[in-house]
Design a protein around this motif. Structure first.
Motif, PDB file in Angstrom:
ATOM      1  N   SER A   1      95.740  15.890  47.614  1.00  9.19           N
ATOM      2  CA  SER A   1      94.641  15.318  46.825  1.00  9.19           C
ATOM      3  C   SER A   1      95.174  14.373  45.785  1.00  9.19           C
ATOM      4  CB  SER A   1      93.874  16.425  46.127  1.00  9.19           C
ATOM      5  OG  SER A   1      93.352  17.310  47.104  1.00  9.19           O
TER       6      SER A   1
ATOM      7  N   PRO B   1      86.778  32.437  51.736  1.00 11.14           N
ATOM      8  CA  PRO B   1      85.654  31.609  51.278  1.00 11.14           C
ATOM      9  C   PRO B   1      85.939  30.866  49.971  1.00 11.14           C
ATOM     10  CG  PRO B   1      85.141  33.945  51.054  1.00 11.14           C
ATOM     11  CD  PRO B   1      86.428  33.844  51.812  1.00 11.14           C
ATOM     12  N   GLN B   2      86.802  31.422  49.104  1.00  8.22           N
ATOM     13  CA  GLN B   2      87.127  30.739  47.848  1.00  8.22           C
ATOM     14  C   GLN B   2      87.960  29.477  48.113  1.00  8.22           C
ATOM     15  OE1 GLN B   2      88.104  33.820  48.646  1.00  8.22           O
ATOM     16  NE2 GLN B   2      87.302  35.287  47.180  1.00  8.22           N
TER      17      GLN B   2
ATOM     18  N   LEU C   1      86.469  29.748  56.309  1.00 10.93           N
ATOM     19  CA  LEU C   1      85.210  30.134  55.675  1.00 10.93           C
ATOM     20  C   LEU C   1      85.005  31.647  55.721  1.00 10.93           C
ATOM     21  CD1 LEU C   1      82.537  29.386  54.329  1.00 10.93           C
ATOM     22  CD2 LEU C   1      81.596  29.035  56.636  1.00 10.93           C
TER      23      LEU C   1
ATOM     24  N   TYR D   1      87.822  27.721  50.961  1.00 11.37           N
ATOM     25  CA  TYR D   1      87.060  26.817  51.825  1.00 11.37           C
ATOM     26  C   TYR D   1      86.592  25.561  51.102  1.00 11.37           C
ATOM     27  CZ  TYR D   1      83.455  25.154  55.006  1.00 11.37           C
ATOM     28  OH  TYR D   1      82.705  24.372  55.846  1.00 11.37           O
ATOM     29  N   GLU D   2      86.105  25.719  49.883  1.00 11.74           N
ATOM     30  CA  GLU D   2      85.584  24.575  49.125  1.00 11.74           C
ATOM     31  C   GLU D   2      86.663  23.555  48.765  1.00 11.74           C
ATOM     32  OE1 GLU D   2      82.369  24.047  48.702  1.00 11.74           O
ATOM     33  OE2 GLU D   2      82.005  25.922  49.777  1.00 11.74           O
ATOM     34  N   ALA D   3      87.914  23.971  48.696  1.00 10.54           N
ATOM     35  CA  ALA D   3      89.002  23.084  48.285  1.00 10.54           C
ATOM     36  C   ALA D   3      89.646  22.336  49.449  1.00 10.54           C
ATOM     37  CB  ALA D   3      90.064  23.886  47.551  1.00 10.54           C
TER      38      ALA D   3
ATOM     39  N   GLU E   1      88.211  25.765  60.672  1.00  8.51           N
ATOM     40  CA  GLU E   1      87.270  25.670  59.548  1.00  8.51           C
ATOM     41  C   GLU E   1      86.454  26.960  59.406  1.00  8.51           C
ATOM     42  OE1 GLU E   1      83.712  22.813  57.808  1.00  8.51           O
ATOM     43  OE2 GLU E   1      84.885  22.133  59.533  1.00  8.51           O
TER      44      GLU E   1
ATOM     45  N   ARG F   1      89.825  19.839  52.616  1.00 10.21           N
ATOM     46  CA  ARG F   1      89.174  18.690  53.266  1.00 10.21           C
ATOM     47  C   ARG F   1      89.524  18.759  54.754  1.00 10.21           C
ATOM     48  NH1 ARG F   1      91.153  13.991  49.391  1.00 10.21           N
ATOM     49  NH2 ARG F   1      92.709  14.081  51.013  1.00 10.21           N
TER      50      ARG F   1
END
Length: 64
Positions: A64, A25-26, A21, A28-30, A17, A32
């Protein structure tokens, strides 16, 4: 002799993780991270050529 390959795999699986990050970083948000699990070795075949390959460490997650 130090087994760098094994140590790198251990660090990557332990800090996956944080690795994402830091370097992506782009992305990272996507991701789970609760759904992430690692396979130690996977075999796959290039059906167009018929050659077999081994993936040394594979991360998979639920779609997803």
């Amino acid at each position: 002799m130090i087994d760098h390959d094994r140590l790198f795999k251990e660090v990557l699986t332990t800090f996956f993780e944080e690795f994402i990050l830091l370097f992506y970083p782009q992305v990272y948000e996507a991701v789970r991270f609760d759904d992430v699990r690692f396979l130690t070795e996977e075999l796959y075949t290039d059906v167009t050529v018929g050659e077999k390959y081994r993936v040394d460490l594979l991360e998979i997650g639920k779609e997803s």
